[in-house]
Write a protein that holds these residues in place. Structure first.
Motif, PDB file in Angstrom:
ATOM      1  N   VAL A 308     -10.059  13.154  32.092  1.00 23.74           N
ATOM      2  CA  VAL A 308     -11.499  13.388  31.963  1.00 23.74           C
ATOM      3  C   VAL A 308     -11.884  14.471  32.962  1.00 23.74           C
ATOM      4  O   VAL A 308     -11.316  14.545  34.054  1.00 23.74           O
ATOM      5  N   SER A 309     -12.868  15.285  32.588  1.00 22.75           N
ATOM      6  CA  SER A 309     -13.265  16.337  33.518  1.00 22.75           C
ATOM      7  C   SER A 309     -14.632  16.899  33.176  1.00 22.75           C
ATOM      8  O   SER A 309     -14.953  17.115  32.010  1.00 22.75           O
ATOM      9  N   ASN A 310     -15.421  17.109  34.215  1.00 24.82           N
ATOM     10  CA  ASN A 310     -16.644  17.899  34.133  1.00 24.82           C
ATOM     11  C   ASN A 310     -16.472  19.023  35.151  1.00 24.82           C
ATOM     12  O   ASN A 310     -17.002  18.974  36.256  1.00 24.82           O
ATOM     13  N   PRO A 311     -15.692  20.049  34.792  1.00 24.58           N
ATOM     14  CA  PRO A 311     -15.362  21.089  35.765  1.00 24.58           C
ATOM     15  C   PRO A 311     -16.566  21.981  36.036  1.00 24.58           C
ATOM     16  O   PRO A 311     -17.508  22.025  35.237  1.00 24.58           O
ATOM     17  N   PRO A 312     -16.569  22.694  37.171  1.00 21.10           N
ATOM     18  CA  PRO A 312     -17.608  23.705  37.364  1.00 21.10           C
ATOM     19  C   PRO A 312     -17.510  24.749  36.253  1.00 21.10           C
ATOM     20  O   PRO A 312     -16.402  25.141  35.872  1.00 21.10           O
ATOM     21  N   PHE A 313     -18.653  25.181  35.723  1.00 23.06           N
ATOM     22  CA  PHE A 313     -18.635  26.138  34.615  1.00 23.06           C
ATOM     23  C   PHE A 313     -18.443  27.573  35.120  1.00 23.06           C
ATOM     24  O   PHE A 313     -17.605  28.310  34.617  1.00 23.06           O
ATOM     25  N   LYS A 314     -19.250  27.965  36.081  1.00 16.25           N
ATOM     26  CA  LYS A 314     -19.218  29.332  36.608  1.00 16.25           C
ATOM     27  C   LYS A 314     -19.014  29.270  38.112  1.00 16.25           C
ATOM     28  O   LYS A 314     -19.732  28.552  38.809  1.00 16.25           O
ATOM     29  N   LEU A 315     -18.054  30.021  38.627  1.00 16.01           N
ATOM     30  CA  LEU A 315     -17.760  29.984  40.058  1.00 16.01           C
ATOM     31  C   LEU A 315     -16.946  31.226  40.429  1.00 16.01           C
ATOM     32  O   LEU A 315     -16.107  31.682  39.652  1.00 16.01           O
ATOM     33  N   ASP A 316     -17.202  31.755  41.579  1.00 19.86           N
ATOM     34  CA  ASP A 316     -16.454  32.907  42.070  1.00 19.86           C
ATOM     35  C   ASP A 316     -15.077  32.449  42.559  1.00 19.86           C
ATOM     36  O   ASP A 316     -14.958  31.745  43.557  1.00 19.86           O
TER      37      ASP A 316
END
Length: 543
Positions: A308-316
């Motif tokens: 399961v994952s809710n990863p960060p969508f946008k990131l440097d």
């Protein structure tokens, strides 16, 4: 909520507020270290009460005693060691001098801050094999810090530690442990609510709404399973993993995770302890999943039954972007690594790397649920399209649920949940548009959409039944998806409905006559307007 649980919820929230008040009184309100002080003091209290619950379960005489601490003081060292060997594996082992009552009795001694710190450090050392979190380089993060050291004025440290201990003795958790997560999920949220903000620093923590977490778990696990490995490569505080573990059964699964954030790893450790999952703390890793994935079997990534994952969508991630293109990562990142934009590096689509990492980490019969921005479902070029093509060509796509807007209060991005199943070789893919469900409520400065229990149940039941419902779900094949340019948007597969109305020839002629009359009237008005415009233009003169 049962009255017992409600009473304990109120009392526990009052305890947390008292600890926060103590921090504020000694100049640590909103300080960066307040989170550690509050959560670690609370955890010390929890461990004491859990230990008391355990020894009374094992020794009925202790349960009947007026003071179990006084009764256990009569045990020989050998008898006490024998008792510790029988303690449940998810409970901390405590020496008699570690008890909250023993520490409270020493409150007025000189150098109490040192006594307090030494007690917590000794508990951490004694239980390090169970409760220690590792970094991906192998360094150990022990359970407790020296909390008094966060007070700069050393003359105030004794009083500060006394202020932390005083509220802990007002009640005991012992009678509530049978409630397990039903009680402690609420407490965990309250405990960390001021420390889990989206947007704080380069690596922002995300808190997945319980409705989304529950839906993901219930769709992934729709039949009993046991002895399975569960994984989240960007675990945050662990909401998704907790819901998955409760759906499976805490004693029938092992939890694995990795997260780059120290704060998130600390939250996850606390969450596991509160939820009878301390046996999995050894698998919690603080580190960069994309660059240095820790969970491996030899040279290969470890394979998991559920992810399961809710990863960060946008990131440097530009500082290590090029390293991800090295040969050892190419098989894992099969669709490619996003380029660094000329502006706005924070817009780099890091979630695409997490999707690919998850695909590479699935066991042969593994299942996954991943929160993605809804735009991923229809993008017609780039990495997004390549990933969707792979999911279709490898026949591992199980379905998609498009969520209502503002299901996350902290972001305006519309989200969907992507479901994968490596054994889903027969097709029969569920594409669901749940975007019209839910009610909007005010959440601080933001609007948030909340699903009712009935709507959650409808999403879960309809998806698991593979049921086609007009304007809600489409059941499609891999071939159909390929023919639609690999779009995973449910709306593109809904049948176009043409309404048929029975009419007699006379009714049809009357209706057409009405249309003709209306057109004649509109045309006449148009000609009159044209004439008026021409007359007005003829009267215009240069002044």
């Amino acid at each position: 909520m049962p009255m017992l649980t409600q009473d304990f919820t109120t009392q526990t929230k009052e305890l947390i507020d008292a600890l926060k008040s103590a921090c504020t009184s000694y100049g640590l309100g909103n300080d960066g270290n307040e989170f550690k002080i509050i959560t670690q003091t609370f955890l010390y209290k929890f461990m004491n009460d859990k230990f008391a619950h355990e020894v009374k379960r094992l020794e009925p005489a202790l349960r009947e005693a007026e003071s179990w601490e006084q009764a256990i003081a009569a045990y020989s060292d050998e008898e006490y060691d024998d008792l510790l060997e029988r303690i449940d594996a998810d409970s901390a082992l405590l020496k008699r001098e570690h008890y909250l009552s023993a520490l409270h009795n020493r409150m007025h001694e000189a150098n109490f801050a040192k006594i307090f710190d030494d007690t917590l450090r000794d508990i951490a050392i004694l239980n390090n094999d169970i409760f220690g979190v590792k970094t991906n380089t192998g360094a150990n993060v022990i359970l407790f810090d020296e909390l008094s050291q966060y007070i700069t004025d050393s003359s105030q440290r004794d009083n500060f530690c006394r202020a932390l201990i005083n509220p802990l003795v007002n009640f005991s958790f012992e009678r509530i442990f049978h409630q397990k997560f039903d009680f402690f999920a609420t407490i965990f949220e309250y405990l960390i609510k001021d420390y889990n903000k989206d947007g704080g620093g380069k690596y922002a923590e995300y808190f997945t709404p319980h409705a989304v977490a529950k839906i993901m778990a219930a769709i992934l696990v729709d039949a009993p399973v046991s002895n399975v490995k569960c994984y989240d490569p960007a675990a945050g505080s662990g909401t998704l993993l907790m819901n998955l573990a409760h759906q499976i059964g805490e004693d029938r699964c092992a939890i694995y995770s990795q997260d780059i954030s120290q704060k998130s790893s600390g939250m996850l450790r606390l969450n596991l302890i509160l939820n009878n999952l301390a046996h999995s703390i050894r698998n919690i890793i603080q580190g960069n999943t994309l660059l240095t994935p820790y969970h491996r079997q030899g040279e290969r990534l470890m394979r998991f039954d559920y992810i399961v994952s809710n990863p960060p969508f946008k990131l440097d991630f530009s500082d290590y972007r090029d390293a991800l293109t090295a040969p050892q990562h190419r098989e894992r990142f099969f669709a490619g690594v996003p380029n660094v934009p000329n502006k706005d590096k924070d817009k780099m689509a890091i979630y695409l790397l997490f999707i690919q990492h998850i695909v590479a980490s699935l066991a042969p019969n593994g299942k996954a649920a991943i929160v993605v921005p809804t735009g991923f479902l229809t993008a017609q070029s780039g990495i997004e399209r390549k990933i969707r093509e792979r999911l279709v060509s490898d026949k591992m796509l199980r379905g998609v649920v498009s969520m209502p807007s503002n299901i996350f209060a902290t972001t305006g991005t519309n989200v969907s949940v992507l479901f994968l199943d490596k054994a889903n070789t027969k097709g029969n893919i569920v594409l669901m548009d749940a975007s019209k469900l839910g009610a909007t409520i005010k959440d601080g400065k933001n609007q948030r959409t909340v699903l009712s229990a009935e709507e959650e149940a409808r999403i879960i039941a309809t998806f698991n039944a593979h049921e086609a419902v007009e304007d809600f779900t489409a059941i499609v094949s891999y071939q159909q998806i390929a023919e639609k340019n690999y779009s995973l948007s449910a709306g593109q597969y809904f049948d176009v409905k043409i309404e048929h109305i029975e009419m007699t020839p006379e009714e049809f002629a009357a209706k057409m006559g009405g249309f003709t009359q209306n057109l004649d009237r509109l045309f006449a008005e148009s000609r009159a307007l044209e004439s008026e415009i021409q007359t007005q233009l003829a009267g215009v003169r240069l002044v």
